[in-house]
Scaffold this motif. Structure first.
Motif, PDB file in Angstrom:
ATOM      1  N   UNK A   1      42.212 108.976  56.135  1.00 50.16           N
ATOM      2  CA  UNK A   1      43.414 108.383  55.538  1.00 50.16           C
ATOM      3  C   UNK A   1      43.048 107.155  54.716  1.00 50.16           C
ATOM      4  N   UNK A   2      42.130 106.347  55.220  1.00 48.43           N
ATOM      5  CA  UNK A   2      41.694 105.164  54.487  1.00 48.43           C
ATOM      6  C   UNK A   2      40.981 105.573  53.197  1.00 48.43           C
ATOM      7  N   UNK A   3      40.146 106.581  53.274  1.00 54.73           N
ATOM      8  CA  UNK A   3      39.435 107.050  52.083  1.00 54.73           C
ATOM      9  C   UNK A   3      40.428 107.532  51.029  1.00 54.73           C
ATOM     10  N   UNK A   4      41.437 108.313  51.422  1.00 57.56           N
ATOM     11  CA  UNK A   4      42.450 108.786  50.474  1.00 57.56           C
ATOM     12  C   UNK A   4      43.217 107.614  49.876  1.00 57.56           C
ATOM     13  N   UNK A   5      43.516 106.623  50.693  1.00 51.72           N
ATOM     14  CA  UNK A   5      44.258 105.457  50.221  1.00 51.72           C
ATOM     15  C   UNK A   5      43.420 104.656  49.216  1.00 51.72           C
ATOM     16  N   UNK A   6      42.148 104.502  49.494  1.00 54.64           N
ATOM     17  CA  UNK A   6      41.260 103.797  48.551  1.00 54.64           C
ATOM     18  C   UNK A   6      41.216 104.550  47.230  1.00 54.64           C
ATOM     19  N   UNK A   7      41.014 105.860  47.289  1.00 54.49           N
ATOM     20  CA  UNK A   7      40.943 106.651  46.052  1.00 54.49           C
ATOM     21  C   UNK A   7      42.243 106.585  45.261  1.00 54.49           C
ATOM     22  N   UNK A   8      43.365 106.688  45.930  1.00 52.70           N
ATOM     23  CA  UNK A   8      44.657 106.621  45.238  1.00 52.70           C
ATOM     24  C   UNK A   8      44.850 105.251  44.588  1.00 52.70           C
ATOM     25  N   UNK A   9      44.423 104.205  45.269  1.00 47.51           N
ATOM     26  CA  UNK A   9      44.566 102.853  44.732  1.00 47.51           C
ATOM     27  C   UNK A   9      43.646 102.649  43.529  1.00 47.51           C
ATOM     28  N   UNK A  10      42.441 103.195  43.597  1.00 54.36           N
ATOM     29  CA  UNK A  10      41.520 103.129  42.456  1.00 54.36           C
ATOM     30  C   UNK A  10      42.112 103.896  41.270  1.00 54.36           C
ATOM     31  N   UNK A  11      42.724 105.060  41.522  1.00 52.79           N
ATOM     32  CA  UNK A  11      43.368 105.807  40.437  1.00 52.79           C
ATOM     33  C   UNK A  11      44.465 104.972  39.777  1.00 52.79           C
ATOM     34  N   UNK A  12      45.239 104.233  40.577  1.00 58.17           N
ATOM     35  CA  UNK A  12      46.273 103.363  40.010  1.00 58.17           C
ATOM     36  C   UNK A  12      45.652 102.304  39.095  1.00 58.17           C
ATOM     37  N   UNK A  13      44.562 101.708  39.532  1.00 61.39           N
ATOM     38  CA  UNK A  13      43.878 100.699  38.713  1.00 61.39           C
ATOM     39  C   UNK A  13      43.322 101.323  37.437  1.00 61.39           C
ATOM     40  N   UNK A  14      42.792 102.542  37.538  1.00 62.43           N
ATOM     41  CA  UNK A  14      42.297 103.247  36.349  1.00 62.43           C
ATOM     42  C   UNK A  14      43.425 103.498  35.356  1.00 62.43           C
ATOM     43  N   UNK A  15      44.594 103.888  35.846  1.00 64.76           N
ATOM     44  CA  UNK A  15      45.727 104.128  34.950  1.00 64.76           C
ATOM     45  C   UNK A  15      46.130 102.841  34.230  1.00 64.76           C
ATOM     46  N   UNK A  16      46.101 101.718  34.945  1.00 64.12           N
ATOM     47  CA  UNK A  16      46.412 100.436  34.301  1.00 64.12           C
ATOM     48  C   UNK A  16      45.414 100.137  33.190  1.00 64.12           C
ATOM     49  N   UNK A  17      44.134 100.292  33.496  1.00 60.95           N
ATOM     50  CA  UNK A  17      43.099 100.033  32.498  1.00 60.95           C
ATOM     51  C   UNK A  17      43.245 101.000  31.326  1.00 60.95           C
ATOM     52  N   UNK A  18      43.536 102.248  31.611  1.00 58.26           N
ATOM     53  CA  UNK A  18      43.713 103.234  30.551  1.00 58.26           C
ATOM     54  C   UNK A  18      44.875 102.888  29.629  1.00 58.26           C
ATOM     55  N   UNK A  19      45.960 102.404  30.196  1.00 60.07           N
ATOM     56  CA  UNK A  19      47.108 101.995  29.380  1.00 60.07           C
ATOM     57  C   UNK A  19      46.725 100.846  28.456  1.00 60.07           C
ATOM     58  N   UNK A  20      45.902  99.926  28.953  1.00 60.67           N
ATOM     59  CA  UNK A  20      45.434  98.820  28.111  1.00 60.67           C
ATOM     60  C   UNK A  20      44.576  99.345  26.960  1.00 60.67           C
ATOM     61  N   UNK A  21      43.712 100.309  27.258  1.00 61.89           N
ATOM     62  CA  UNK A  21      42.858 100.893  26.216  1.00 61.89           C
ATOM     63  C   UNK A  21      43.718 101.545  25.136  1.00 61.89           C
ATOM     64  N   UNK A  22      44.726 102.310  25.550  1.00 64.93           N
ATOM     65  CA  UNK A  22      45.601 102.974  24.576  1.00 64.93           C
ATOM     66  C   UNK A  22      46.317 101.929  23.724  1.00 64.93           C
ATOM     67  N   UNK A  23      46.824 100.866  24.331  1.00 64.20           N
ATOM     68  CA  UNK A  23      47.497  99.809  23.569  1.00 64.20           C
ATOM     69  C   UNK A  23      46.561  99.184  22.540  1.00 64.20           C
ATOM     70  N   UNK A  24      45.353  98.871  22.968  1.00 65.02           N
ATOM     71  CA  UNK A  24      44.385  98.250  22.061  1.00 65.02           C
ATOM     72  C   UNK A  24      44.023  99.199  20.927  1.00 65.02           C
ATOM     73  N   UNK A  25      43.713 100.425  21.270  1.00 62.32           N
ATOM     74  CA  UNK A  25      43.273 101.373  20.246  1.00 62.32           C
ATOM     75  C   UNK A  25      44.406 101.771  19.305  1.00 62.32           C
ATOM     76  N   UNK A  26      45.642 101.764  19.771  1.00 60.80           N
ATOM     77  CA  UNK A  26      46.775 102.057  18.901  1.00 60.80           C
ATOM     78  C   UNK A  26      46.840 101.033  17.776  1.00 60.80           C
TER      79      UNK A  26
END
Length: 135
Positions: free
Chosen positions: A71-96
């Motif tokens: 359960x902890x491993x799944x929670x860590x992975x899900x939280x990392x995915x959330x952080x990746x989505x945030x970073x990805x949104x920043x990349x899209x904003x910058x590149x736009x």
């Protein structure tokens, strides 16, 4: 093409090259500051990712000890995915700002992390380990 026209064309071409170089340097500087930060819903896990998406920080609260390892491993992975989505949104904003909408921006989007898979169904033991959560 007359000599005067050639000189004007070359000057304009060099001006365009200089502008493109300045834009590329600005985009690179902005992209180097991209990152994401996320926390699990109950705060057991906090993560940060850097510009490349690499995990740069991981914090586990004392409540994380109450979770089963899986359960902890799944929670860590899900939280990392959330952080990746945030970073990805920043990349899209910058590149736009630099490439506008079109094939170049679509290429950027196509290479960002995909949405996290839905959470695995909760097991009966999860309800006893985390009684405050009902799903």
């Amino acid at each position: 093409m007359p000599i005067q026209d050639s000189a004007a064309w070359l000057a304009d071409y060099q001006k365009n090259l200089s502008r493109m170089q300045a834009n590329a340097e600005a985009a690179s500087a902005n992209l180097s500051r991209v990152g994401g930060r996320a926390a699990s819903p109950r705060g057991e896990v906090e993560v940060e990712v850097g510009p490349s998406g690499a995990l740069t920080d991981l914090r586990l609260s004392p409540a994380a000890r109450a979770l089963e390892a899986d359960a902890l491993a799944r929670l860590i992975l899900a939280t990392v995915h959330d952080a990746h989505r945030q970073a990805g949104a920043q990349v899209v904003d910058i590149m736009t700002d630099y490439v506008g909408a079109g094939p170049a921006l679509q290429l950027v989007r196509d290479n960002l992390p995909v949405e996290a898979a839905p959470a695995a169904p909760r097991q009966e033991d999860d309800y006893f380990a985390n009684p405050g959560i009902i799903s």
